[in-house]
Design a protein around this motif. Structure first.
Motif, short mmCIF file in Angstrom:
data_model
loop_
_atom_site.label_atom_id
_atom_site.label_comp_id
_atom_site.label_asym_id
_atom_site.label_seq_id
_atom_site.Cartn_x
_atom_site.Cartn_y
_atom_site.Cartn_z
N MET A 8 9.37 5.10 -19.50
CA MET A 8 9.17 3.74 -19.05
C MET A 8 8.53 3.78 -17.66
O MET A 8 8.99 4.48 -16.78
CB MET A 8 10.51 3.01 -19.02
N GLN A 9 7.47 3.02 -17.48
CA GLN A 9 6.74 3.00 -16.22
C GLN A 9 7.29 1.88 -15.34
O GLN A 9 7.55 0.77 -15.80
CB GLN A 9 5.26 2.77 -16.51
N SER A 10 7.46 2.19 -14.02
CA SER A 10 7.97 1.18 -13.12
C SER A 10 6.84 0.23 -12.72
O SER A 10 5.66 0.59 -12.72
CB SER A 10 8.59 1.82 -11.88
N LYS A 11 7.22 -0.98 -12.39
CA LYS A 11 6.25 -2.02 -12.03
C LYS A 11 5.72 -1.77 -10.62
O LYS A 11 6.48 -1.50 -9.69
CB LYS A 11 6.92 -3.39 -12.11
N VAL A 12 4.42 -1.88 -10.46
CA VAL A 12 3.78 -1.72 -9.15
C VAL A 12 3.93 -3.04 -8.40
O VAL A 12 3.60 -4.10 -8.93
CB VAL A 12 2.28 -1.35 -9.31
N PRO A 13 4.43 -3.00 -7.15
CA PRO A 13 4.59 -4.24 -6.39
C PRO A 13 3.23 -4.84 -6.03
O PRO A 13 2.22 -4.15 -5.99
CB PRO A 13 5.36 -3.81 -5.14
N ALA A 14 3.24 -6.13 -5.74
CA ALA A 14 2.01 -6.84 -5.39
C ALA A 14 1.55 -6.49 -3.98
O ALA A 14 2.37 -6.27 -3.08
CB ALA A 14 2.25 -8.35 -5.49
N VAL A 15 0.24 -6.45 -3.82
CA VAL A 15 -0.34 -6.26 -2.49
C VAL A 15 -0.04 -7.50 -1.65
O VAL A 15 -0.16 -8.63 -2.13
CB VAL A 15 -1.87 -6.04 -2.60
N LEU A 16 0.36 -7.28 -0.40
CA LEU A 16 0.68 -8.39 0.50
C LEU A 16 -0.60 -8.98 1.08
O LEU A 16 -1.59 -8.27 1.31
CB LEU A 16 1.58 -7.90 1.63
N SER A 17 -0.57 -10.27 1.36
CA SER A 17 -1.70 -10.94 2.00
C SER A 17 -1.74 -10.54 3.47
O SER A 17 -0.75 -10.04 4.02
CB SER A 17 -1.56 -12.46 1.88
N ASP A 18 -2.88 -10.78 4.10
CA ASP A 18 -3.00 -10.46 5.53
C ASP A 18 -1.95 -11.19 6.35
O ASP A 18 -1.38 -10.62 7.28
CB ASP A 18 -4.41 -10.80 6.05
N SER A 19 -1.67 -12.45 6.02
CA SER A 19 -0.66 -13.20 6.79
C SER A 19 0.74 -12.63 6.56
O SER A 19 1.55 -12.57 7.49
CB SER A 19 -0.71 -14.69 6.46
N GLU A 20 1.04 -12.18 5.35
CA GLU A 20 2.34 -11.55 5.08
C GLU A 20 2.46 -10.24 5.84
O GLU A 20 3.53 -9.91 6.37
CB GLU A 20 2.52 -11.30 3.58
N ILE A 21 1.38 -9.49 5.90
CA ILE A 21 1.38 -8.22 6.63
C ILE A 21 1.59 -8.47 8.11
O ILE A 21 2.43 -7.82 8.75
CB ILE A 21 0.08 -7.44 6.37
N ALA B 67 -1.31 0.14 -6.14
CA ALA B 67 -1.57 -1.29 -5.99
C ALA B 67 -2.90 -1.56 -5.28
O ALA B 67 -3.43 -2.66 -5.35
CB ALA B 67 -0.43 -1.95 -5.21
N GLY B 68 -3.40 -0.58 -4.57
CA GLY B 68 -4.66 -0.75 -3.86
C GLY B 68 -4.52 -1.42 -2.50
O GLY B 68 -5.46 -2.05 -2.02
N GLY B 69 -3.36 -1.29 -1.89
CA GLY B 69 -3.15 -1.89 -0.57
C GLY B 69 -1.72 -1.79 -0.12
O GLY B 69 -0.91 -1.04 -0.69
N VAL B 70 -1.38 -2.56 0.88
CA VAL B 70 -0.04 -2.53 1.47
C VAL B 70 0.89 -3.48 0.70
O VAL B 70 0.55 -4.63 0.43
CB VAL B 70 -0.10 -2.91 2.96
#
Length: 100
Positions: free
Chosen positions: A1-14, A81-84
């Motif tokens: 079973m593959q774990s879910k990749v979290p969403a990339v945060l927006s610049d404002s969230e970062i 995810a391709g980002g933070v």
């Protein structure tokens, strides 16, 4: 079973989440969190790097590291995810806790 990749945060969230860290920075072009840690000598640097490796393995979220005689550059991004993501901030907080 593959774990879910979290969403990339927006610049404002970062930017908001950076306030919860101790002097970490965000490179928008490279999409990563980073911080350079400085130490008095090789043994202290390597002790820190080993502690980071242990913590990263515990969290199953591993940084890129550049290590010198008296410095260590720690960089986090979630490659899948391709980002933070929240995983990067959680790992950075754990690294900060090693220094307290």
């Amino acid at each position: 079973m593959q774990s879910k990749v979290p969403a990339v945060l927006s610049d404002s969230e970062i930017e908001s989440s950076l306030n919860e860290l101790d002097q970490w920075s965000y490179d928008q072009d490279k999409k990563l969190l980073f911080k350079e840690f400085k130490f008095k000598g090789f043994l202290k640097t390597m002790s820190f790097v080993n502690a980071v490796a242990w913590e990263a393995n515990r969290l199953m979220h591993h940084p890129d590291m550049e290590v010198g005689f008296s410095r260590a550059l720690i960089q986090f991004t979630t490659h899948d995810a391709g980002g933070v993501t929240s995983n990067d901030f959680n790992a950075a907080k754990a690294i900060d806790a090693l220094m307290s």
